[in-house]
Write a protein that holds these residues in place. Structure first.
Motif, PDB file in Angstrom:
ATOM      1  N   MET A   1       0.864  -1.144   0.066  1.00 41.77           N
ATOM      2  CA  MET A   1      -0.063  -0.002  -0.083  1.00 41.77           C
ATOM      3  C   MET A   1       0.915   1.448   0.047  1.00 41.77           C
ATOM      4  SD  MET A   1      -2.951   1.373   2.758  1.00 41.77           S
ATOM      5  CE  MET A   1      -3.939   0.282   2.103  1.00 41.77           C
ATOM      6  N   ARG A   2       0.549   2.143  -1.097  1.00 43.46           N
ATOM      7  CA  ARG A   2       1.367   3.418  -1.012  1.00 43.46           C
ATOM      8  C   ARG A   2       0.620   4.353   0.185  1.00 43.46           C
ATOM      9  NH1 ARG A   2      -1.216   6.583  -6.225  1.00 43.46           N
ATOM     10  NH2 ARG A   2      -3.250   6.811  -5.615  1.00 43.46           N
ATOM     11  N   LEU A   3       1.659   5.130   0.944  1.00 44.44           N
ATOM     12  CA  LEU A   3       1.097   6.114   1.785  1.00 44.44           C
ATOM     13  C   LEU A   3       1.944   7.324   1.686  1.00 44.44           C
ATOM     14  CD1 LEU A   3       0.445   3.776   4.840  1.00 44.44           C
ATOM     15  CD2 LEU A   3      -1.094   5.186   3.846  1.00 44.44           C
ATOM     16  N   ARG A   4       1.935   7.945   0.633  1.00 36.84           N
ATOM     17  CA  ARG A   4       2.753   9.239   0.317  1.00 36.84           C
ATOM     18  C   ARG A   4       2.163  10.329   1.251  1.00 36.84           C
ATOM     19  NH1 ARG A   4       1.236   9.393  -5.785  1.00 36.84           N
ATOM     20  NH2 ARG A   4      -0.761   8.941  -4.695  1.00 36.84           N
ATOM     21  N   SER A   5       0.742  10.534   1.345  1.00 38.58           N
ATOM     22  CA  SER A   5       0.374  11.574   1.739  1.00 38.58           C
ATOM     23  C   SER A   5      -0.974  11.384   2.840  1.00 38.58           C
ATOM     24  CB  SER A   5      -0.614  12.634   0.823  1.00 38.58           C
ATOM     25  OG  SER A   5      -1.436  11.685  -0.031  1.00 38.58           O
ATOM     26  N   LEU A   6      -0.899  11.752   4.133  1.00 42.24           N
ATOM     27  CA  LEU A   6      -1.666  11.559   5.255  1.00 42.24           C
ATOM     28  C   LEU A   6      -2.373  12.927   5.389  1.00 42.24           C
ATOM     29  CD1 LEU A   6       0.885   9.564   5.800  1.00 42.24           C
ATOM     30  CD2 LEU A   6      -0.495   8.606   7.088  1.00 42.24           C
ATOM     31  N   SER A 219      -4.901  21.269  -0.138  1.00 37.60           N
ATOM     32  CA  SER A 219      -4.174  21.890  -1.194  1.00 37.60           C
ATOM     33  C   SER A 219      -2.876  21.326  -1.051  1.00 37.60           C
ATOM     34  CB  SER A 219      -4.133  23.156  -1.106  1.00 37.60           C
ATOM     35  OG  SER A 219      -3.470  23.843   0.155  1.00 37.60           O
ATOM     36  N   GLN A 220      -2.294  20.804  -0.052  1.00 40.38           N
ATOM     37  CA  GLN A 220      -0.887  20.190   0.160  1.00 40.38           C
ATOM     38  C   GLN A 220      -0.911  18.817  -0.448  1.00 40.38           C
ATOM     39  OE1 GLN A 220      -0.651  20.676   4.471  1.00 40.38           O
ATOM     40  NE2 GLN A 220       0.921  22.361   4.211  1.00 40.38           N
ATOM     41  N   VAL A 221      -1.709  17.999  -0.649  1.00 38.86           N
ATOM     42  CA  VAL A 221      -1.945  16.696  -1.056  1.00 38.86           C
ATOM     43  C   VAL A 221      -1.200  16.528  -2.312  1.00 38.86           C
ATOM     44  CG1 VAL A 221      -3.411  14.610  -1.801  1.00 38.86           C
ATOM     45  CG2 VAL A 221      -3.672  16.046   0.439  1.00 38.86           C
ATOM     46  N   GLU A 222      -1.605  17.265  -3.411  1.00 39.13           N
ATOM     47  CA  GLU A 222      -0.818  16.981  -4.724  1.00 39.13           C
ATOM     48  C   GLU A 222       0.584  17.280  -4.742  1.00 39.13           C
ATOM     49  OE1 GLU A 222       0.630  17.214  -8.662  1.00 39.13           O
ATOM     50  OE2 GLU A 222       0.483  18.971  -7.229  1.00 39.13           O
ATOM     51  N   PRO A 223       0.945  18.511  -4.491  1.00 41.32           N
ATOM     52  CA  PRO A 223       2.533  18.527  -4.302  1.00 41.32           C
ATOM     53  C   PRO A 223       3.221  17.220  -3.478  1.00 41.32           C
ATOM     54  CG  PRO A 223       1.410  20.825  -3.778  1.00 41.32           C
ATOM     55  CD  PRO A 223       0.439  19.584  -3.776  1.00 41.32           C
ATOM     56  N   ILE A 224       2.698  16.943  -2.260  1.00 44.86           N
ATOM     57  CA  ILE A 224       3.158  15.710  -1.614  1.00 44.86           C
ATOM     58  C   ILE A 224       3.149  14.449  -2.310  1.00 44.86           C
ATOM     59  CG2 ILE A 224       2.992  14.237   0.411  1.00 44.86           C
ATOM     60  CD1 ILE A 224       1.922  16.709   1.971  1.00 44.86           C
ATOM     61  N   ASN A 225       2.098  14.190  -3.136  1.00 43.29           N
ATOM     62  CA  ASN A 225       1.989  13.060  -3.653  1.00 43.29           C
ATOM     63  C   ASN A 225       3.058  12.969  -5.074  1.00 43.29           C
ATOM     64  OD1 ASN A 225      -0.199  11.893  -2.175  1.00 43.29           O
ATOM     65  ND2 ASN A 225      -1.727  12.368  -3.599  1.00 43.29           N
ATOM     66  N   HIS A 226       3.147  14.279  -5.535  1.00 47.30           N
ATOM     67  CA  HIS A 226       4.108  14.429  -6.339  1.00 47.30           C
ATOM     68  C   HIS A 226       5.712  14.017  -6.294  1.00 47.30           C
ATOM     69  CE1 HIS A 226       5.847  15.996 -10.411  1.00 47.30           C
ATOM     70  NE2 HIS A 226       6.582  16.716  -9.574  1.00 47.30           N
ATOM     71  N   ALA A 227       6.092  14.743  -5.010  1.00 47.03           N
ATOM     72  CA  ALA A 227       7.275  14.575  -4.345  1.00 47.03           C
ATOM     73  C   ALA A 227       7.645  12.958  -4.010  1.00 47.03           C
ATOM     74  CB  ALA A 227       7.224  15.564  -3.096  1.00 47.03           C
ATOM     75  N   PHE A 228       6.705  12.355  -3.590  1.00 46.51           N
ATOM     76  CA  PHE A 228       6.974  11.086  -3.282  1.00 46.51           C
ATOM     77  C   PHE A 228       6.474   9.906  -4.183  1.00 46.51           C
ATOM     78  CE2 PHE A 228       6.853  13.062   0.824  1.00 46.51           C
ATOM     79  CZ  PHE A 228       7.896  12.837   1.484  1.00 46.51           C
ATOM     80  N   THR A 229       6.593  10.516  -5.534  1.00 43.42           N
ATOM     81  CA  THR A 229       6.379   9.431  -6.587  1.00 43.42           C
ATOM     82  C   THR A 229       7.453   9.559  -7.683  1.00 43.42           C
ATOM     83  OG1 THR A 229       3.837   9.939  -6.642  1.00 43.42           O
ATOM     84  CG2 THR A 229       4.641   8.796  -8.559  1.00 43.42           C
ATOM     85  N   PRO A 230       8.255   8.526  -8.026  1.00 42.19           N
ATOM     86  CA  PRO A 230       9.438   8.532  -8.756  1.00 42.19           C
ATOM     87  C   PRO A 230       9.173   8.878 -10.202  1.00 42.19           C
ATOM     88  CG  PRO A 230       9.150   6.513  -7.534  1.00 42.19           C
ATOM     89  CD  PRO A 230       7.956   7.252  -7.324  1.00 42.19           C
ATOM     90  N   ASP A 231       9.704   9.951 -10.776  1.00 47.05           N
ATOM     91  CA  ASP A 231       9.205  10.431 -11.970  1.00 47.05           C
ATOM     92  C   ASP A 231      10.067   9.432 -13.323  1.00 47.05           C
ATOM     93  OD1 ASP A 231      12.111  10.979 -12.624  1.00 47.05           O
ATOM     94  OD2 ASP A 231      11.789  13.073 -12.157  1.00 47.05           O
ATOM     95  N   ALA A 232       9.781   9.675 -14.577  1.00 49.92           N
ATOM     96  CA  ALA A 232       9.966   8.777 -15.360  1.00 49.92           C
ATOM     97  C   ALA A 232      11.489   8.690 -15.575  1.00 49.92           C
ATOM     98  CB  ALA A 232       9.609   9.225 -16.819  1.00 49.92           C
ATOM     99  N   GLY A 276       7.497   2.924  -7.571  1.00 52.93           N
ATOM    100  CA  GLY A 276       6.859   3.612  -8.838  1.00 52.93           C
ATOM    101  C   GLY A 276       5.646   2.493  -9.152  1.00 52.93           C
ATOM    102  N   LYS A 277       5.866   1.231  -8.704  1.00 45.97           N
ATOM    103  CA  LYS A 277       4.879   0.260  -8.983  1.00 45.97           C
ATOM    104  C   LYS A 277       3.523   0.543  -8.205  1.00 45.97           C
ATOM    105  CE  LYS A 277       4.066  -4.574  -8.095  1.00 45.97           C
ATOM    106  NZ  LYS A 277       4.525  -5.878  -7.597  1.00 45.97           N
ATOM    107  N   LEU A 278       3.821   0.818  -6.693  1.00 46.96           N
ATOM    108  CA  LEU A 278       2.591   1.305  -5.921  1.00 46.96           C
ATOM    109  C   LEU A 278       2.027   2.504  -6.249  1.00 46.96           C
ATOM    110  CD1 LEU A 278       4.311   0.910  -2.485  1.00 46.96           C
ATOM    111  CD2 LEU A 278       2.638  -0.597  -3.335  1.00 46.96           C
ATOM    112  N   ALA A 279       2.706   3.523  -7.032  1.00 41.86           N
ATOM    113  CA  ALA A 279       1.916   4.679  -7.609  1.00 41.86           C
ATOM    114  C   ALA A 279       1.191   4.138  -8.764  1.00 41.86           C
ATOM    115  CB  ALA A 279       2.995   5.637  -7.706  1.00 41.86           C
ATOM    116  N   HIS A 280       1.596   3.171  -9.376  1.00 42.51           N
ATOM    117  CA  HIS A 280       0.808   3.018 -10.796  1.00 42.51           C
ATOM    118  C   HIS A 280      -0.351   2.257 -10.324  1.00 42.51           C
ATOM    119  CE1 HIS A 280       0.217   1.789 -15.058  1.00 42.51           C
ATOM    120  NE2 HIS A 280       0.186   0.393 -14.343  1.00 42.51           N
ATOM    121  N   GLU A 281      -0.130   1.376  -9.387  1.00 43.01           N
ATOM    122  CA  GLU A 281      -1.355   0.586  -8.897  1.00 43.01           C
ATOM    123  C   GLU A 281      -2.401   1.434  -8.478  1.00 43.01           C
ATOM    124  OE1 GLU A 281       0.462  -2.129  -6.210  1.00 43.01           O
ATOM    125  OE2 GLU A 281       0.868  -3.660  -7.916  1.00 43.01           O
TER     126      GLU A 281
END
Length: 282
Positions: A1-6, A219-232, A276-281
């Motif tokens: 389970m991904r837990l980037r943002s709480l 408003s903080q959720v999207e920037p946090i999710n972005h920061a903790f998701t590996p990019d291409a 990256g797999k968790l973010a994709h799922e």
């Protein structure tokens, strides 16, 4: 389970619960502690009980109870005894003993997320969490209660950086979480209007080894999710590293793009691919 943002939401504001779920946060923390006044705690318990009863099967819901030493905690546990949230957040935790005490008082085996730095005594117990790792789903910290407990004027420098005592607390929680093999969750960024500062703060947290972060505003959720998701670019590098080691299984060092990489780099690459797999799922 991904837990980037709480994302925190006050327990006495049920009109915000569904909005919090819609924010994109990986988990929602229904708060019964600091954001709820003493007179509103009974109302908050009822609201949280009703919401978790309805949504626990399709949402990742964490309940922050009151500290173990308070009568409010006992009231929390009685009121919430017959529901099953994803986890319980334990404020003012002081090491393994606090976790064992809470686990013994819960009516079912619910994972626990301790806030590990809110009292002076707590700092000296951070290494003990590995002894109760089976009870945990992560470890986090806070930079607000500890300064108040010791009479410090602030936990931050003028530029927003933590002062030395609180950098120490943060680092101990980071290492304590990894010693226990549970996610290290970064504390909140208080200025919810400063999204650029938040992005830099979250990026630093991921760089240092945190796997997620708490939020106080949608408003903080999207920037946090972005920061903790590996990019291409990160994913491509990690795939290249894993593939290179797979083709040379008997070597401990490889060369990629002019850099010598060894087994710690392979471990990092695998972590990136898993994230990256968790973010994709999700």
């Amino acid at each position: 389970m991904r837990l980037r943002s709480l994302l925190f939401v006050p327990g006495d504001r049920p009109e915000r619960f569904d909005k919090a779920l819609a924010s994109g946060a990986d988990a929602v923390i229904l708060d019964l502690e600091d954001s709820v006044s003493a007179q509103n705690k009974p109302v908050a318990r009822d609201a949280v009980h009703d919401f978790v009863t309805r949504r626990a099967t399709d949402a990742t819901l964490v309940i922050r109870i009151n500290p173990l030493t308070t009568s409010a905690c006992e009231d929390d546990l009685v009121a919430l005894g017959n529901i099953n949230p994803f986890a319980i957040m334990l404020p003012k935790a002081e090491g393994a003993a606090s976790v064992r005490q809470l686990a013994g008082r819960l009516s079912s085996a619910v994972p626990i997320l301790p806030i590990a730095t809110e009292t002076p005594a707590a700092i000296f117990e951070i290494g003990s969490y590995r002894d109760v790792a089976s009870y945990l789903f992560g470890l986090t910290w806070g930079a607000e209660d500890l300064p108040a407990a010791i009479g410090a004027a602030t936990a931050r420098e003028a530029d927003g950086r933590y002062t030395a005592p609180y950098e120490l607390a943060r680092s101990l929680v980071l290492f304590g979480a990894h010693a226990a093999a549970v996610p290290a969750i970064e504390t909140v960024y208080p200025d919810f209007r400063d999204l650029d500062g938040l992005a830099a703060y979250a990026a630093r947290a991921r760089r240092d080894g945190f796997s997620g972060m708490m939020a106080i505003h949608p408003s903080q959720v999207e920037p946090i999710n972005h920061a903790f998701t590996p990019d291409a670019t990160e994913i491509a590098w990690a795939e290249k590293v894993v593939a290179a080691f797979a083709t040379s299984p008997d070597t401990g060092v490889i060369q990629i793009d002019g850099r010598m990489l060894d087994l710690p780099h392979l471990k990092l690459a695998k972590r990136i691919l898993e994230a990256g797999k968790l973010a994709h799922e999700g």
